[in-house]
Write a protein that holds these residues in place. Structure first.
Motif, short mmCIF file in Angstrom:
data_model
loop_
_atom_site.label_atom_id
_atom_site.label_comp_id
_atom_site.label_asym_id
_atom_site.label_seq_id
_atom_site.Cartn_x
_atom_site.Cartn_y
_atom_site.Cartn_z
N ASP A 54 0.82 -1.20 0.00
CA ASP A 54 0.00 0.00 0.00
C ASP A 54 0.86 1.26 0.00
OD1 ASP A 54 -2.57 1.35 0.17
OD2 ASP A 54 -2.03 1.83 2.25
N SER A 55 1.86 1.29 0.87
CA SER A 55 2.73 2.47 0.92
C SER A 55 3.55 2.59 -0.36
CB SER A 55 3.64 2.44 2.15
OG SER A 55 4.52 1.34 2.09
N SER A 56 3.93 1.47 -0.95
CA SER A 56 4.68 1.51 -2.21
C SER A 56 3.82 2.04 -3.35
CB SER A 56 5.19 0.11 -2.57
OG SER A 56 6.12 -0.33 -1.61
N VAL A 57 2.58 1.61 -3.41
CA VAL A 57 1.67 2.09 -4.46
C VAL A 57 1.44 3.59 -4.30
CG1 VAL A 57 -0.73 2.00 -5.25
CG2 VAL A 57 0.54 -0.10 -4.90
N LYS A 58 1.24 4.04 -3.08
CA LYS A 58 1.02 5.47 -2.85
C LYS A 58 2.26 6.28 -3.23
CE LYS A 58 -2.63 4.95 0.54
NZ LYS A 58 -3.04 5.02 1.92
N ALA A 59 3.44 5.76 -2.90
CA ALA A 59 4.68 6.46 -3.25
C ALA A 59 4.86 6.49 -4.76
CB ALA A 59 5.87 5.78 -2.59
N ALA A 60 4.54 5.40 -5.44
CA ALA A 60 4.66 5.35 -6.89
C ALA A 60 3.69 6.32 -7.55
CB ALA A 60 4.42 3.93 -7.40
N ASN A 61 2.47 6.39 -7.04
CA ASN A 61 1.49 7.34 -7.57
C ASN A 61 1.98 8.77 -7.41
OD1 ASN A 61 -0.43 5.59 -8.54
ND2 ASN A 61 -1.64 5.59 -6.68
N SER A 62 2.50 9.08 -6.25
CA SER A 62 2.99 10.42 -5.97
C SER A 62 4.17 10.75 -6.89
CB SER A 62 3.41 10.52 -4.50
OG SER A 62 3.92 11.79 -4.23
#
Length: 184
Positions: free
Chosen positions: A160-168
């Motif tokens: 979840d944190s990786s996906v959010k970081a990638a989106n950002s």
């Protein structure tokens, strides 16, 4: 004395309730996804009408190019936001279904241990070792499943944190690229 019919009936009822809750969660998340898709389709249609009007009123090719670059940036940012919304819905659904599965397993485990306790009270003398071994095996299995569940939750949180970081990072990269192309 153990009433097998009553125990089986209770387990069946708990299973059906869990299935109904899982079905409700699935339907709710499907409804959320359909609403999201409907809103995105509606928004896209409105934006296309607006864009057509804007492009027809532009005077120079440079104005059109500038507007199209800005539009491409906005569309990519919107796509990232939309994918984040879909990811959030799917992630929440997965978490809720996981809670149901965990709760069901815990309830089944309690029922099995309770039945073993009842059986051990009526067991012949000398069977305590076998009963204790059975209880230990069940406890070890439950502990192993609990450990796997916690590990899976940690992996899900990391993802979840990786996906959010990638989106950002994607949104930031698009903004930087848009600034560079409009400056050129």
């Amino acid at each position: 004395m153990i009433n097998p019919t009553e125990q089986l009936s209770k387990l069946s009822l708990n299973g059906f309730e869990a299935l109904f809750r899982a079905a409700q969660i699935s339907l709710d998340s499907t409804e959320r996804l359909v609403k999201l898709n409907f809103e995105l389709s509606k928004q896209s249609l409105e934006e296309n009408v607006k864009l057509t009007r804007e492009l027809s009123s532009l005077k120079t090719p440079q104005d059109a190019l500038t507007r199209l670059n800005k539009l491409a940036t906005q569309n990519l940012e919107q796509a990232v936001a939309n994918s984040r919304s879909v990811y959030d819905i799917v992630s929440e659904t997965q978490a809720e279904l996981g809670k149901i599965a965990e709760s069901n397993f815990n309830e089944l485990n309690k029922s099995v241990i309770s039945n073993i306790d009842l059986l051990s009270k009526n067991a012949p003398a000398g069977s305590e070792t076998a009963v204790n071994a059975l209880k230990s095996g069940i406890a070890a299995g439950a502990a192993a499943i609990n450990s796997m569940t916690k590990a899976a939750q940690q992996v899900a949180e990391f993802a979840d944190s990786s996906v959010k970081a990638a989106n950002s990072a994607t949104v930031d990269a698009v903004k930087i690229a848009a600034k560079r192309s409009s400056a050129a």
